[in-house]
Enzyme design. Structure first.
Site, short mmCIF file in Angstrom:
data_model
loop_
_atom_site.label_atom_id
_atom_site.label_comp_id
_atom_site.label_asym_id
_atom_site.label_seq_id
_atom_site.Cartn_x
_atom_site.Cartn_y
_atom_site.Cartn_z
N ASN A 48 -11.31 2.24 -1.92
CA ASN A 48 -10.97 1.35 -0.82
C ASN A 48 -9.87 0.39 -1.26
OD1 ASN A 48 -13.07 0.23 -2.44
ND2 ASN A 48 -13.59 -1.25 -0.86
N ILE A 49 -9.00 0.08 -0.33
CA ILE A 49 -7.85 -0.78 -0.59
C ILE A 49 -7.81 -1.84 0.51
CG2 ILE A 49 -5.34 -0.87 -0.89
CD1 ILE A 49 -5.54 2.24 -1.53
N GLU A 50 -8.21 -3.06 0.16
CA GLU A 50 -8.30 -4.13 1.16
C GLU A 50 -6.95 -4.84 1.32
OE1 GLU A 50 -11.65 -6.52 -0.10
OE2 GLU A 50 -13.06 -5.07 0.76
N CYS A 59 -10.21 2.77 3.73
CA CYS A 59 -11.45 3.17 3.04
C CYS A 59 -11.16 4.23 1.97
CB CYS A 59 -12.44 3.76 4.03
SG CYS A 59 -12.94 2.64 5.34
N GLU A 61 -12.64 7.08 1.53
CA GLU A 61 -12.66 8.44 2.07
C GLU A 61 -11.29 8.81 2.65
OE1 GLU A 61 -14.70 5.90 2.62
OE2 GLU A 61 -16.63 6.56 3.41
N CYS A 92 -17.65 5.18 7.26
CA CYS A 92 -17.61 4.41 8.51
C CYS A 92 -17.18 5.33 9.65
CB CYS A 92 -16.66 3.22 8.37
SG CYS A 92 -14.90 3.67 8.45
N CYS A 95 -13.62 6.83 9.36
CA CYS A 95 -13.53 7.91 8.37
C CYS A 95 -14.23 9.18 8.88
CB CYS A 95 -14.14 7.46 7.04
SG CYS A 95 -13.09 6.27 6.18
#
Ligand SMILES: [Zn+2]
Length: 140
Positions: A48-50, A59, A61, A92, A95
């Site tokens: 995940n990359i916020e 996300c 995935e 989620c 995804c």
């Protein structure tokens, strides 16, 4: 469901856990890693990359899926997801929709807790009555 050996599941979870180490999650602190396996046996990893403005957050995935699609992959066999959470982590809704675009409906989705305990669900269980390319093609 596509049959996966326990050995294969453990390998995918080990790779997903390695991917989790690369997560960029300074806001939630909730790191996620994913391992997507292709029909030819290749593995694509994602984390995940916020983002400070939140909506651009991606996300694990989808990171794995978009890497694979960019590389020309279109045949997928399974995905494993692991997080820092004490409960099994599941993709989620966004995804799930992305997985439904590219993956067979009976594809195994391996959902693990932070310790590597897991459950396996078919994609169609996770996104019943999904809207796909087929719906658009049939309307033409
Ligand atoms: Zn997601």
């Amino acid at each position: 469901m596509i049959n996966l050996h326990e050995f294969e599941i453990k390998k995918m979870l080990r790779l997903a856990a390695e991917a989790r180490e690369k997560a960029y999650a300074p806001y939630s602190g909730f790191r996620v890693g994913a391992c997507l396996k292709t029909g030819s046996g290749a593995y694509y990893l994602g984390c995940n990359i916020e983002n400070a403005s939140f909506t651009p957050t991606n996300c694990a995935e989808r990171t794995a899926m978009f890497k694979a699609v960019y590389e020309g992959e279109r045949d997928f066999e399974a995905i494993a997801v692991i997080s820092d959470g004490v409960d099994y982590v599941a993709p989620c809704g966004v995804c799930r929709q992305v997985l439904a675009e590219f993956c067979p409906q009976d594809m195994p989705v391996i959902c693990a807790d932070r310790d590597g305990n897991y459950v396996v669900h078919e994609l169609r269980e996770m996104l019943p009555m999904s809207f796909t390319k087929k719906d658009i093609d049939e309307s033409k």
